[in-house]
Design an enzyme around this catalytic site. Structure first.
Site, mmCIF file in Angstrom:
data_model
loop_
_atom_site.group_PDB
_atom_site.id
_atom_site.type_symbol
_atom_site.label_atom_id
_atom_site.label_comp_id
_atom_site.label_asym_id
_atom_site.label_seq_id
_atom_site.Cartn_x
_atom_site.Cartn_y
_atom_site.Cartn_z
ATOM 1 N N SER A 96 33.670 28.007 20.266
ATOM 2 C CA SER A 96 34.812 27.043 19.879
ATOM 3 C C SER A 96 36.185 27.523 20.595
ATOM 4 C CB SER A 96 35.152 26.877 18.292
ATOM 5 O OG SER A 96 35.245 28.357 17.782
ATOM 6 N N LYS A 153 38.873 27.128 9.202
ATOM 7 C CA LYS A 153 39.759 27.108 10.455
ATOM 8 C C LYS A 153 41.377 26.247 10.093
ATOM 9 C CE LYS A 153 36.311 27.382 13.947
ATOM 10 N NZ LYS A 153 35.826 26.679 15.135
#
Length: 758
Positions: free
Chosen positions: A665, A708
């Site tokens: 990511s 996150k």
């Protein structure tokens, strides 16, 4: 006259015996003083001490005393020779001794063909008898063969064979030789038959002695005798068979266990094989074949219990209540397999324990972490030394219920080696279509696991084999927000640790700000384990102060926190600072929650090399190469020198190089960092991003969005760029976090650059 007990004297035979009764001794002495003649006759009842005429047999023997030996204790041993049969006519008893009036009986000595035939038949029978009695003297056999007189032959054989006194008396009373031989023939035939049976028994036992020891021989002899007599054998195997029948098992299973119980009766009790069979039967009988607990299906009570035990985890609680509701409407519903996935310390194991309590079921827990041997799951074969059932059957036995809750911890940490793959063995256990007849290697009989509710826990699904994961329903337990941690600490952790350390509410209190400072400055985790240890440390410090004489109540606040726990382990979130060229905030997922990950890019004169540092994994290195190729393809559109890959060196670095970093990511983060360094355009410091990049600039979706976003929220980030395909995951984010952040959806790199670069 001397009355004999259990003894018969025949004419022309020598025999010695002991005399102990004083009356008999005096009769013996009187006979010695006269002509050595004495009449010997057997008693009917050996228990009589002073027999009269009615207590004696009619026929006895007139005998001559040949030898007398005085023994210690007034006993006398005599040797007599039988002379002639005599019938007892009268007895005169007085206090001294007995005198008998007898009538001698004469024998006929006529030899007929019938007598010759009887002599021949009796001799043949006696030969058979002698062959079956190894202790018989050879001299006796020779004398029988040499005897010609029928009467003498019958008397001689009768004197030398061990038969009942009544049978010997019957021969003595038979005056005619023919009658005597016929009586002896019947007695010998009976004895030969009995001795033949005994010989057969000895022969059968002798065959088994080749592979067994002496104790086995004695045991089998007793068993064979009981079998011949038709007596029941109350053995250990019968007790096992009764227990097996009481369990009401399926026909195949019951037949298998009964065979083993019967086999146990044929083994020596101290042999290794009998111990193996005994352990096997004990294990099978101890299993809960038909034992179930009654499910408690009160939805409202279960909800109250789950809310009391856990704060948050709404989706998991909802799934548990759905299971109870369906079980209430469809009781025949078989046990399901749930997989609780989440970081350490978020409450996976405690949720499973609460679920068992809510349903009123028994719980058995086993950890699969580090298990590498398939036999741990399926058991060992009975042929192995020290064989035992697998962990699954042991868990069922410990639970004692066929519909228990079995918790399989750390299913993602199973190993595999040359001894087999335990994950593959779990396929049968966790498949509702197969576990209805699960066969453990040790049991070798099917056991129904379909009523058991299996709950597995894992930190990640990445290391769980796909076929195994396909059999489980995955429920994700994500990281706790700071507010959730505060509620958990206030409702559960603080009361638990204060009680454990003997600290009361009058001694210690936590302010809301102090608790938040503990969470922010001394823990960095997805769950609450470290937080609980820090609360325990505060309780210990308090207990020490009061033990030293402190009296005032202690309140933990942000101001005095360092006094108790020392310097903060984690610095408070720093100011974002001003925008910089080549410095981008990325977002990363870790097993203990989300992290803000800075990516730096530097450009220098060179030959087009790209250097990657910061302890990056293979996936991040591949993302950097994909970002570099994407930049080359769009150099003209973004105002980059088209020859930068020839005359510029790019260095990508992720700070804190001691910490390994990997994941798919960081693609757009690296792209923005390199583009900023090449163009000189600074990057916004209040924005963070996550997403994978393709060679054509497309932004791919990512996982761990909730963790996150929490990391960005703690870092003071105001905006987050996420892949457009992750829009559906926004509803999973905590409402407080969702309200504080601006989410920018990007489906290609152009949108990212437009929002991130100044």
């Amino acid at each position: 006259m001397i009355a004999l007990r259990g003894l018969t004297v025949f004419p022309k035979m020598y025999i010695h015996f002991d005399i102990g009764r004083s009356k008999s001794v005096r009769a013996l002495d009187e006979a010695v003083r006269h002509d050595q003649t004495v009449f010997l006759v057997a008693q009917k009842d050996m228990r009589s001490n002073d027999p009269g005429k009615k207590d004696l047999h009619v026929v006895g023997t007139i005998s001559i005393l040949r030898q007398i030996i005085r023994l210690p204790g007034d006993n006398v041993r005599v040797l007599v020779e039988g002379i002639q049969r005599a019938a007892l006519a009268d007895v005169v008893n007085d206090d001294a001794y007995s005198v008998a009036e007898v009538m001698p009986l004469k024998e006929s000595r006529t030899v007929t063909r019938q007598i010759e035939a009887l002599i021949r038949v009796v001799r043949e029978l006696f030969e058979e008898y002698a062959a079956l009695v190894p202790r018989l003297s050879p001299e006796v056999v020779i004398n029988v063969q040499a005897a010609e007189d029928a009467g003498y032959l019958a008397d001689y054989i009768a004197q030398h064979i061990p038969v009942k006194p009544a049978e010997k008396q019957a021969i003595l009373e038979a005056v005619k030789p023919v009658k005597r031989l016929e009586t002896l023939h019947a007695i010998l035939a009976h004895e030969v038959e009995i001795l033949s049976i005994e010989s057969d028994l000895h022969d059968r036992l002798r065959d088994r002695l080749a592979k067994n020891q002496k104790d086995y021989y004695l045991r089998e002899q007793l068993k064979t005798i009981r079998s011949e007599l038709g007596e029941a054998d109350d053995s250990e195997s019968d007790a096992y068979i009764e227990k097996i029948e009481a369990l009401k098992l399926p026909e195949e299973t019951e037949e298998k266990l009964k065979k083993d119980a019967i086999r146990l009766s044929r083994q020596p009790s101290e042999s290794h094989e009998s111990a193996v069979i005994r352990n096997y039967l004990d294990t099978c009988i101890s299993l809960p074949w038909n034992t179930r607990t009654k499910d408690r299906l009160d939805i409202h009570a279960a909800k109250r219990l789950l809310d009391k035990d856990h704060a948050g985890l709404e989706k998991v609680k909802e799934r548990i209540l759905e299971y109870l509701a369906v079980k209430k409407l469809a009781p025949e519903l078989k046990g399901q397999i749930l997989c609780l996935v989440g970081p350490p310390g978020v409450g996976k194991t405690s949720v499973a324990i609460s679920m068992a309590r809510a349903m009123g079921r028994k719980l058995s827990r086993l950890s699969l972490g580090g298990v590498r041997d398939e036999a741990d799951i399926r058991g060992h074969r009975k042929t192995y030394i020290g064989a035992m059932p697998g962990r699954i059957i042991n868990a069922v036995r410990q639970a004692g219920s066929k519909n228990a809750v079995i918790l399989l911890d750390e299913v993602d940490k199973l190993g595999a080696d040359s001894r087999g793959d335990p994950a593959a063995a779990l396929l049968e256990v966790l498949d509702p279509e197969q576990n209805i007849a699960f066969r453990d290697h040790y049991l070798e009989i099917p056991f129904d696991l379909s009523d058991i509710l299996f709950i597995t826990t894992a930190n990640t699904t990445a290391t769980i084999p796909r076929p195994l994961l396909d059999r489980m329903e995955v429920l994700e337990l994500t990281s706790y927000t700071d507010e959730e941690k505060v509620r958990i600490a206030q409702r559960h952790l603080i009361p638990k640790q204060m009680k454990k350390h003997g600290v009361t509410k009058q001694m210690l209190a936590f302010s809301a700000g102090g608790l938040r400072d503990v969470i922010a400055g001394y823990t960095r985790e997805a769950g609450v384990r470290v937080l609980e240890r820090q609360i325990a440390a505060l309780c210990r410090k308090t207990a020490k102060k009061f033990a030293e004489g402190h009296e005032a109540k202690i309140t933990v606040t942000g101001a005095n926190l360092q006094e108790f726990l020392g310097v903060r382990k984690y610095r408070p979130e720093r100011e974002l600072g001003s925008p910089e060229v080549g410095l981008v905030c990325g977002l990363a997922w870790t097993p203990v929650g989300g992290e803000v990950l800075e990516v730096e890019a530097g450009v220098s004169e060179g030959s087009g090399k790209i250097e990657l540092t910061g302890n990056l994994g293979d996936i991040m290195k591949e993302s950097a190469k994909a970002a570099f190729t994407c930049l080359r393809g769009r150099a003209g559109a973004w105002g980059i020198d088209r020859e930068f890959y020839k005359n510029r060196d790019i260095h990508l670095h992720c700070p804190e190089g001691a910490i390994p970093k990997d994941g798919p990511s960081a693609g757009i983060t690296m792209t923005v960092a390199m583009l900023s360094a090449l163009t000189g355009r600074p990057v916004r410091r209040d924005i963070a991003m996550t997403g994978e990049i393709t060679l054509r600039g497309r932004v791919l979706p990512i996982g761990g969005l909730k963790e996150k976003t929490m990391a960005a929220f703690r870092a003071g980030i105001r905006s987050i760029i996420i892949p457009a395909e992750n829009e559906r995951n926004l509803e999973d984010i905590d409402p407080a976090v969702r309200g504080a952040l601006q989410f920018i959806l990007a489906d290609n790199i152009d949108t990212v650059l437009k929002e991130a670069l100044l």
